[in-house]
Motif scaffolding. Structure first.
Motif, PDB file in Angstrom:
ATOM      1  N   LYS A 443      10.534 -56.516 -15.632  1.00 35.59           N
ATOM      2  CA  LYS A 443      10.129 -55.397 -14.786  1.00 35.59           C
ATOM      3  C   LYS A 443      10.784 -55.069 -13.233  1.00 35.59           C
ATOM      4  O   LYS A 443       9.064 -55.861 -12.762  1.00 35.59           O
ATOM      5  CB  LYS A 443       8.835 -55.051 -15.759  1.00 35.59           C
ATOM      6  N   GLU A 445      10.979 -53.489 -10.922  1.00 32.49           N
ATOM      7  CA  GLU A 445       9.832 -52.488 -10.183  1.00 32.49           C
ATOM      8  C   GLU A 445       8.390 -52.889 -10.129  1.00 32.49           C
ATOM      9  O   GLU A 445       7.400 -52.198  -9.452  1.00 32.49           O
ATOM     10  CB  GLU A 445      10.278 -50.657 -11.299  1.00 32.49           C
ATOM     11  N   GLY A 448       5.863 -53.731  -6.209  1.00 28.59           N
ATOM     12  CA  GLY A 448       5.239 -52.945  -5.689  1.00 28.59           C
ATOM     13  C   GLY A 448       4.149 -53.506  -5.210  1.00 28.59           C
ATOM     14  O   GLY A 448       3.852 -54.284  -3.125  1.00 28.59           O
ATOM     15  N   THR A 468      10.713 -58.454  -0.226  1.00 28.70           N
ATOM     16  CA  THR A 468      10.857 -58.713  -1.605  1.00 28.70           C
ATOM     17  C   THR A 468      11.644 -59.965  -2.303  1.00 28.70           C
ATOM     18  O   THR A 468      11.581 -60.711  -3.209  1.00 28.70           O
ATOM     19  CB  THR A 468      11.622 -57.493  -1.644  1.00 28.70           C
TER      20      THR A 468
END
Ligand code: ADP
Ligand code: MG
Ligand code: ZN
Length: 477
Positions: A443, A445, A448, A468
């Motif tokens: 996953k 996303e 964050g 990132t």
């Protein structure tokens, strides 16, 4: 059912000539009352007007800038009505042979542009001026006879915001032409708005009302919005809009009728017998054309060629203060001080500056164009992150100075690779085990909170992209 507003503007512009439209009295603003008067502008019997050549030239400049057709011959008319600020009993204006016809500015077609004279100024003293038990008003004739240009648009505007934005464009265009002070508060730019509504998709125009003399850009927008709402309310409850002139009170947001519309023939227009026709020669047009600066439409084209987005090009062309500032910053960046900043990213920083300044002219701020170019250069060269640059810009706005020096003094430079960031990334993953698990499970996303942790810890000095990448590497994805 949806309603579409239809708006046309009538704009009066006081020209900044040295003397009045038909006499040699000086123009003044703020002088003691009734010191700039003569038999002509007081309207004494037997006095003879003579047209101001400079005013004609200014009107021709406006006509050219608005891409109008200039009449080779135009004449003045008497517009007859009684009012205490009009001692002749008529205003000298133009009627069926105006100086300019047709034209356009931005998306709005111009119906006509004509020359006339301003009325004197009525000053209402109210209670303080009471005489024989009633309120008193006095007249200051300094303003009487000031050259005015009236610009009438076609009903091409569709929203209150567009009306306001277009009026700002017109103001800026006139300012560039240097033909007027164009100050709404002082009355050198005055706007009446004609408003109607119709069913979206229909062609026929609805009955219009006219909002008189709104004295700020904000009031124009608010007044039109209130009037559109009022008309929609009437029509939806099965009533009709009555053609009338309204006054918008910006305090209470209310609209009150001033009078029902006079018909044009009430003014008993007839040609002014004391003035010869205005014959516009090729020399006069050439002279007016030679005085034209670069106009917003041409400026927008030039900005598109610099590869600014259409929105930015239009905005900077409509707001020459932003455009001028942008061009100065761009010149510095091009001279090598700005590490390969693209025109658009520099433009974005000018826009950011404008918003931090609440839309005031950036040239009057503490931020030098050189400083902004350098700041944009730091971001492009990855010396600072955008988040940090925003803070630095805030400092520049408050105190001025050099962005590189602020970055140095406050240790704001972007944290690159190396130990410090490695350590923070490790701590961020440890502090967010659930998120780490989900990223590992595919996953993407879910990353964050981990990146957010690093950003908080470094006060925005880390490069988001780099963080990132480092997190993903560490998590083996
Ligand atoms: P008037 O004779 O009442 O002054 P004009 O036809 O000269 O009316 O138009 C005056 C202004 O009103 C122009 O700016 C025009 O674009 C605008 N206008 C005309 N008809 C409408 C309408 N139905 N709705 C909105 N604006 C209009
Ligand atoms: Mg009218
Ligand atoms: Zn005079």
């Amino acid at each position: 059912m949806s309603w579409e507003p239809v708006i046309g503007l009538e704009v009066h512009v006081q020209l900044s000539t040295r003397t009045k439209m038909f006499c040699g009295c000086e123009l003044s603003f703020g002088d003691p009352p009734n010191v700039h008067t003569c038999s002509v502008c007081l309207g004494l019997p037997g006095s003879l007007p003579v047209a101001n050549e400079r005013a004609v030239q200014y009107a021709l400049k406006i006509g050219l800038a608005l891409e109008c057709e200039l009449a080779p011959r135009s004449i003045f008319h008497r517009k007859n009505y009684f009012y205490p600020d009009l001692s002749k009993g008529y205003q000298i204006s133009q009627y069926d042979e105006p100086l300019c016809r047709g034209g356009r500015l931005g998306d709005v077609r111009i119906h006509r542009v004509h020359l006339e004279e301003d009325a004197a100024k009525l000053v209402h003293l109210g209670q303080s001026g009471r005489i024989h038990g009633s309120d008193r008003s006095v007249v200051d004739f300094n303003r009487g006879g000031t050259p005015l240009v009236e610009i009438v648009t076609e009903p091409d505007l569709r929203t209150p915001e567009d009306a306001r934005e277009w009026l700002v464009l017109l103001r800026n265009t006139l300012r560039q032409l240097a033909v007027s002070d164009v100050n709404m508060e002082e009355g050198s730019l005055r706007c009446d708005a004609n408003v109607s509504v119709r069913q979206a998709g229909t062609a026929e125009l609805g009955t219009k009302t006219e909002l008189k003399n709104m004295n700020s850009f904000r009031f124009v927008e608010r007044g039109i919005r209130a009037e559109v709402e009022r008309q929609v309310g009437l029509l939806e409850s099965g009533q009709n809009v009555v053609q009338e002139t309204l006054h918008f009170d910006p305090q209470g947001g209310t609209l009150t009728p001033l009078r029902s519309k006079e018909e044009a023939h009430d003014y008993r227009y007839f040609p002014e017998p004391d003035l010869v026709p205005v014959r516009v020669t090729e020399e006069m047009v050439a002279a007016a054309r030679a005085e034209l600066p670069e106009l917003p439409a041409a400026r927008a084209e030039r900005y598109l060629e610099l590869e600014l987005s259409a929105d930015t090009a239009r905005r900077f062309a409509y707001r020459p203060d932003l455009g001028d500032y942008f061009e100065r910053a761009l010149a510095v960046a091009a001279a090598g001080d700005g590490a390969d900043v693209s025109a658009q990213s520099l433009a974005n920083w000018v826009a950011e500056l404008a918003s931090q300044l609440d839309d005031a002219d950036p040239a009057e701020s503490k931020v030098a164009p050189e400083a902004l170019a350098r700041l944009a250069g730091l971001v492009t060269g990855r010396g600072v992150t955008s988040a940090v640059a925003q803070q630095v810009l805030g400092r520049l706005v408050a105190e001025g100075g050099d962005p590189a020096a602020i970055v140095e003094a406050e240790s704001l430079a972007t944290i690159g690779g190396g130990g410090e960031l490695e350590e923070t990334v490790r701590a961020a993953i440890e502090a967010n085990p659930d998120a780490a698990e989900r990223v590992r499970a595919g996953k993407a996303e879910a990353i964050g909170p981990i990146v957010g942790y690093v950003m908080r810890e470094t006060k925005g000095r880390a490069d988001g992209g780099q963080v990132t990448r480092m997190v993903r590497e560490r998590l083996g994805v």
